[in-house]
Design a protein around this motif. Structure first.
Motif, PDB file in Angstrom:
ATOM      1  N   GLU A   1       0.832  -1.202   0.000  1.00  0.00           N
ATOM      2  CA  GLU A   1       0.000   0.000   0.000  1.00  0.00           C
ATOM      3  C   GLU A   1       0.870   1.258   0.000  1.00  0.00           C
ATOM      4  OE1 GLU A   1      -0.475  -2.608   2.210  1.00  0.00           O
ATOM      5  OE2 GLU A   1      -2.116  -3.434   1.039  1.00  0.00           O
ATOM      6  N   GLN A   2       1.955   1.244   0.779  1.00  0.00           N
ATOM      7  CA  GLN A   2       2.864   2.385   0.801  1.00  0.00           C
ATOM      8  C   GLN A   2       3.592   2.531  -0.530  1.00  0.00           C
ATOM      9  OE1 GLN A   2       4.891   1.105   4.399  1.00  0.00           O
ATOM     10  NE2 GLN A   2       4.103   2.884   5.523  1.00  0.00           N
ATOM     11  N   MET A   3       4.002   1.410  -1.125  1.00  0.00           N
ATOM     12  CA  MET A   3       4.651   1.458  -2.442  1.00  0.00           C
ATOM     13  C   MET A   3       3.712   2.106  -3.459  1.00  0.00           C
ATOM     14  SD  MET A   3       6.283  -2.343  -2.770  1.00  0.00           S
ATOM     15  CE  MET A   3       6.728  -3.224  -1.292  1.00  0.00           C
ATOM     16  N   LYS A   4       2.455   1.715  -3.430  1.00  0.00           N
ATOM     17  CA  LYS A   4       1.474   2.277  -4.358  1.00  0.00           C
ATOM     18  C   LYS A   4       1.256   3.761  -4.089  1.00  0.00           C
ATOM     19  CE  LYS A   4      -1.120  -1.956  -5.320  1.00  0.00           C
ATOM     20  NZ  LYS A   4      -2.430  -2.641  -5.156  1.00  0.00           N
ATOM     21  N   ALA A   5       1.212   4.155  -2.816  1.00  0.00           N
ATOM     22  CA  ALA A   5       1.020   5.569  -2.464  1.00  0.00           C
ATOM     23  C   ALA A   5       2.186   6.431  -2.950  1.00  0.00           C
ATOM     24  CB  ALA A   5       0.850   5.721  -0.952  1.00  0.00           C
ATOM     25  N   LEU A   6       3.363   5.829  -3.075  1.00  0.00           N
ATOM     26  CA  LEU A   6       4.536   6.547  -3.579  1.00  0.00           C
ATOM     27  C   LEU A   6       4.644   6.469  -5.103  1.00  0.00           C
ATOM     28  CD1 LEU A   6       7.152   5.501  -0.878  1.00  0.00           C
ATOM     29  CD2 LEU A   6       6.010   7.727  -1.134  1.00  0.00           C
ATOM     30  N   GLY A   7       3.764   5.706  -5.729  1.00  0.00           N
ATOM     31  CA  GLY A   7       3.776   5.590  -7.179  1.00  0.00           C
ATOM     32  C   GLY A   7       4.938   4.772  -7.710  1.00  0.00           C
ATOM     33  N   LEU A   8       5.455   3.876  -6.888  1.00  0.00           N
ATOM     34  CA  LEU A   8       6.612   3.072  -7.272  1.00  0.00           C
ATOM     35  C   LEU A   8       6.212   1.913  -8.179  1.00  0.00           C
ATOM     36  CD1 LEU A   8       8.185   2.915  -3.721  1.00  0.00           C
ATOM     37  CD2 LEU A   8       9.125   4.171  -5.681  1.00  0.00           C
ATOM     38  N   TYR A   9       7.153   1.470  -8.976  1.00  0.00           N
ATOM     39  CA  TYR A   9       6.964   0.223  -9.703  1.00  0.00           C
ATOM     40  C   TYR A   9       7.178  -0.911  -8.703  1.00  0.00           C
ATOM     41  CZ  TYR A   9       7.085   2.832 -14.049  1.00  0.00           C
ATOM     42  OH  TYR A   9       6.798   3.704 -15.075  1.00  0.00           O
ATOM     43  N   ILE A  10       6.352  -1.930  -8.792  1.00  0.00           N
ATOM     44  CA  ILE A  10       6.418  -3.066  -7.874  1.00  0.00           C
ATOM     45  C   ILE A  10       6.654  -4.317  -8.702  1.00  0.00           C
ATOM     46  CG2 ILE A  10       5.180  -4.381  -6.110  1.00  0.00           C
ATOM     47  CD1 ILE A  10       3.462  -1.811  -5.648  1.00  0.00           C
ATOM     48  N   SER A  11       7.607  -5.128  -8.239  1.00  0.00           N
ATOM     49  CA  SER A  11       7.955  -6.339  -8.983  1.00  0.00           C
ATOM     50  C   SER A  11       7.646  -7.604  -8.205  1.00  0.00           C
ATOM     51  CB  SER A  11       9.449  -6.336  -9.331  1.00  0.00           C
ATOM     52  OG  SER A  11       9.730  -5.372 -10.312  1.00  0.00           O
ATOM     53  N   THR A  12       7.278  -8.627  -8.962  1.00  0.00           N
ATOM     54  CA  THR A  12       7.158  -9.972  -8.420  1.00  0.00           C
ATOM     55  C   THR A  12       8.552 -10.582  -8.471  1.00  0.00           C
ATOM     56  OG1 THR A  12       4.921 -10.129  -9.292  1.00  0.00           O
ATOM     57  CG2 THR A  12       6.024 -12.205  -8.725  1.00  0.00           C
ATOM     58  N   PRO A  13       9.019 -11.152  -7.372  1.00  0.00           N
ATOM     59  CA  PRO A  13      10.403 -11.642  -7.349  1.00  0.00           C
ATOM     60  C   PRO A  13      10.597 -12.937  -8.119  1.00  0.00           C
ATOM     61  CG  PRO A  13       9.316 -12.199  -5.307  1.00  0.00           C
ATOM     62  CD  PRO A  13       8.345 -11.352  -6.083  1.00  0.00           C
ATOM     63  N   ARG A  14      11.811 -13.083  -8.603  1.00  0.00           N
ATOM     64  CA  ARG A  14      12.249 -14.384  -9.102  1.00  0.00           C
ATOM     65  C   ARG A  14      12.623 -15.195  -7.867  1.00  0.00           C
ATOM     66  NH1 ARG A  14      17.109 -13.206 -12.719  1.00  0.00           N
ATOM     67  NH2 ARG A  14      17.579 -11.912 -10.924  1.00  0.00           N
ATOM     68  N   PRO A  15      12.662 -16.532  -7.951  1.00  0.00           N
ATOM     69  CA  PRO A  15      12.931 -17.353  -6.760  1.00  0.00           C
ATOM     70  C   PRO A  15      14.234 -16.990  -6.021  1.00  0.00           C
ATOM     71  CG  PRO A  15      12.167 -18.745  -8.548  1.00  0.00           C
ATOM     72  CD  PRO A  15      12.355 -17.371  -9.123  1.00  0.00           C
ATOM     73  N   GLN A  16      15.262 -16.566  -6.733  1.00  0.00           N
ATOM     74  CA  GLN A  16      16.540 -16.262  -6.097  1.00  0.00           C
ATOM     75  C   GLN A  16      16.576 -14.853  -5.479  1.00  0.00           C
ATOM     76  OE1 GLN A  16      15.950 -16.642  -9.346  1.00  0.00           O
ATOM     77  NE2 GLN A  16      17.392 -15.518 -10.650  1.00  0.00           N
ATOM     78  N   GLU A  17      15.517 -14.067  -5.657  1.00  0.00           N
ATOM     79  CA  GLU A  17      15.529 -12.693  -5.161  1.00  0.00           C
ATOM     80  C   GLU A  17      14.929 -12.554  -3.763  1.00  0.00           C
ATOM     81  OE1 GLU A  17      15.390 -10.033  -9.190  1.00  0.00           O
ATOM     82  OE2 GLU A  17      13.478 -10.825  -8.477  1.00  0.00           O
ATOM     83  N   SER A  18      13.691 -12.875  -3.632  1.00  0.00           N
ATOM     84  CA  SER A  18      12.968 -12.644  -2.384  1.00  0.00           C
ATOM     85  C   SER A  18      11.752 -13.553  -2.351  1.00  0.00           C
ATOM     86  CB  SER A  18      12.537 -11.163  -2.314  1.00  0.00           C
ATOM     87  OG  SER A  18      11.806 -10.906  -1.153  1.00  0.00           O
TER      88      SER A  18
END
Length: 177
Positions: free
Chosen positions: A102-119
């Motif tokens: 919700e905070q990411m969206k409020a800041l207008g950030l791009y949001i990513s779905t992680p690859r298995p090795q990321e997060s």
């Protein structure tokens, strides 16, 4: 995918996140002794470019502070993941963790779905916000990739120019019809 983006000149949506080391970190509210704040949103522990970028901040921190700019960084990482990355960074600036979707969206950030090795959870792509003394966005820079970020030394020169009253420099990018 969200199309919302923060606009230059508008009020920064003040919010708080957990602060590494304890307490809360206020985004949009500069620390005592500063009247501006620079908020750097980074991807998290999985990103070596983030680690490098955050390390670049330490030697520049005094220059930002001399200009009245409080510098903070934040990610969506858990406290444990942040601890592992910050052991490498050894930040001299405040760091927050646990940024929510919700905070990411409020800041207008791009949001990513992680690859298995990321997060194991979604994360925000890089963003940099400079909030002026009126609480308005002086600078907005967001990216959808980890390798496009503003040069931290150039930002110092830009802030120095903007804050010099002889330049009478307005917030850019605010044209409307």
């Amino acid at each position: 995918m969200s199309a919302f983006k923060l606009s230059a000149g508008e009020k920064f949506p003040a919010m708080s996140v957990a602060k590494f080391g304890g307490g809360e970190l206020q985004l949009g509210k500069p620390a005592e002794g500063c009247d501006w704040q620079m908020v750097i949103v980074y991807r998290g522990k999985h990103c070596p470019l983030c680690t490098h970028y955050l390390k670049e901040l330490n030697p520049l921190l005094a220059a930002y502070n001399e200009l009245g700019v409080d510098v903070v960084a934040v990610s969506s990482d858990t406290e444990e993941r942040a601890k592992e990355q910050l052991a490498l960074v050894e930040p001299e600036f405040a760091v927050g963790f646990g940024l929510t979707v919700e905070q990411m969206k409020a800041l207008g950030l791009y949001i990513s779905t992680p690859r298995p090795q990321e997060s194991d959870s979604v994360f925000a792509e890089p963003g940099l916000f400079i909030i002026n003394g009126d609480g308005n966005l002086q600078v907005v820079d967001i990216s959808n990739t980890p390798f496009t970020r503003p040069n931290l030394e150039s930002i110092i020169n830009g802030i120095r120019f903007i804050r010099n009253p002889d330049n009478n420099y307005p917030i850019r990018g605010t044209f409307t019809e």
